[in-house]
Write an enzyme that holds these catalytic residues in place. Structure first.
Site, PDB file in Angstrom:
ATOM      1  N   GLN A  81      -8.661 -24.684 -25.366  1.00  0.00           N
ATOM      2  CA  GLN A  81      -7.832 -23.604 -24.831  1.00  0.00           C
ATOM      3  C   GLN A  81      -6.397 -23.764 -25.320  1.00  0.00           C
ATOM      4  O   GLN A  81      -5.891 -24.888 -25.434  1.00  0.00           O
ATOM      5  CB  GLN A  81      -7.834 -23.617 -23.296  1.00  0.00           C
ATOM      6  CG  GLN A  81      -7.034 -22.499 -22.659  1.00  0.00           C
ATOM      7  CD  GLN A  81      -6.921 -22.661 -21.151  1.00  0.00           C
ATOM      8  OE1 GLN A  81      -6.045 -23.350 -20.661  1.00  0.00           O
ATOM      9  NE2 GLN A  81      -7.823 -22.033 -20.410  1.00  0.00           N
ATOM     10  N   SER A 116      -3.115 -18.692 -19.549  1.00  0.00           N
ATOM     11  CA  SER A 116      -4.090 -18.950 -20.607  1.00  0.00           C
ATOM     12  C   SER A 116      -4.014 -17.837 -21.639  1.00  0.00           C
ATOM     13  O   SER A 116      -3.905 -16.659 -21.291  1.00  0.00           O
ATOM     14  CB  SER A 116      -5.500 -19.022 -20.027  1.00  0.00           C
ATOM     15  OG  SER A 116      -5.598 -20.039 -19.046  1.00  0.00           O
ATOM     16  N   ASP A 128     -11.630 -23.701 -16.384  1.00  0.00           N
ATOM     17  CA  ASP A 128     -10.236 -23.255 -16.490  1.00  0.00           C
ATOM     18  C   ASP A 128      -9.324 -24.025 -15.547  1.00  0.00           C
ATOM     19  O   ASP A 128      -8.105 -23.839 -15.580  1.00  0.00           O
ATOM     20  CB  ASP A 128     -10.145 -21.748 -16.204  1.00  0.00           C
ATOM     21  CG  ASP A 128      -8.877 -21.119 -16.754  1.00  0.00           C
ATOM     22  OD1 ASP A 128      -8.334 -21.641 -17.742  1.00  0.00           O
ATOM     23  OD2 ASP A 128      -8.425 -20.100 -16.193  1.00  0.00           O
TER      24      ASP A 128
END
Length: 305
Positions: free
Chosen positions: A289, A239, A215
């Site tokens: 993502q 996110s 991440d």
């Protein structure tokens, strides 16, 4: 070795704290509690919640089944001041695959939904299409921690504390980074990373650490063509969803190359994908993502009944 109160944590301590953070406290009935980082303030890091949810699901399948993919949706921003509760649903156990659903909650509110699949490793046909990019080795690059320390001399207050915070993972960016005054550049990034000390010899721990690290440096790739900075308050980012496919075994305490790109952004969202290579050129994981990247001046939508 004892440390003075103001001394920085040694690498082994930082990594031990990360492993402990990703460990979980069982509460029975496929329910687990994930710790929060001591001294944490503000929003909970998404990679931490994903890695802890992975750990919760991992505890409900046989040891011979390895994580091969996970898909997560972030529902609400979590708080770094509170523990997280994880509830696991055992949706499927077949001859080769197992599937689990995990809901992560804080103070009674769900913050993340995750679906994860495990596989008993089997022999099959093999090929690898992407070639590992030809980039400088990590030994040729300065640590991002050194660059952050230099930038910290230019600021005060909370931003200085963030830049100087010791981290259990060493990132070394191939492209020059300036978190305070980024320049416009193509939406492609190459970053080497590994833990700052050795990890236990357990593949599930290494996959959990990769999930945690995946991440980092991903959503920010969407901002590179626009020269925007989180740290200057120019953009609000979060996110929205996150997916990982684990292709092969690896060690997260050996150097891994994280190649990220953002082929599209628009409508206050940015799409990003990543490939993670071992130093010997194997593609060990892929990541995708989408996140919110909303300029600070842009109002949020009104909710109508």
């Amino acid at each position: 070795m004892n440390q003075t109160p103001n001394a920085s944590p040694i690498p082994e301590q930082l990594v031990a704290e990360l492993v402990l953070l990703l460990d979980l406290e069982p509460r029975g009935g496929d329910r687990y509690i994930g710790r929060h980082r001591k001294g944490g303030t503000g929003r909970l890091f998404g990679g931490q919640v994903i890695a802890q949810a992975l750990g919760a699901a991992r505890r409900t399948v046989p040891d011979d089944r390895h994580t091969h993919s996970l898909h997560a949706y972030f529902l609400r921003g979590g708080s770094a001041d509170h523990d997280v509760e994880f509830r696991v649903k055992r949706d499927f156990d077949g001859r080769s695959f197992s599937n689990r659903r995990v809901v992560a909650s804080q103070q009674g509110q769900p913050i993340l939904n995750l679906t994860i699949s495990f596989q008993c490793p089997q022999e099959g046909v093999e090929h690898q299409l992407p070639q590992m990019p030809n980039v400088p080795t990590p030994e040729e690059l300065r640590s991002d921690a050194v660059i952050r320390t230099e930038l910290a001399q230019k600021v005060t207050g909370p931003m200085r504390e963030i830049l100087l915070r010791p981290r259990p993972i060493d990132f070394r960016s191939v492209e020059p980074r300036d978190w305070l005054d980024p320049q416009k550049r193509p939406p492609v990034s190459h970053v080497w990373f590994r833990t700052v000390a050795e990890l236990p010899d357990t593949q599930s721990i290494h996959r959990g650490v990769l999930a945690y690290a995946s991440d980092f440096n991903l959503l920010s790739t969407s901002l590179q063509p626009h020269g925007l900075s989180y740290h200057k308050g120019e953009v609000k980012a979060a996110s929205l969803d996150h997916a990982i496919w684990f292709h092969d075994n690896f060690r997260a305490d050996d150097w891994l190359l994280y190649v990220t790109e953002s082929p599209w952004s628009g409508l206050s969202r940015g799409f990003n994908r990543g490939q993670i290579f071992s130093q010997d050129g194997r593609l060990v994981a892929s990541v995708a993502q989408e996140g919110m990247i909303r300029p600070s001046r842009t109002p949020a939508c009104n909710i109508r009944g």
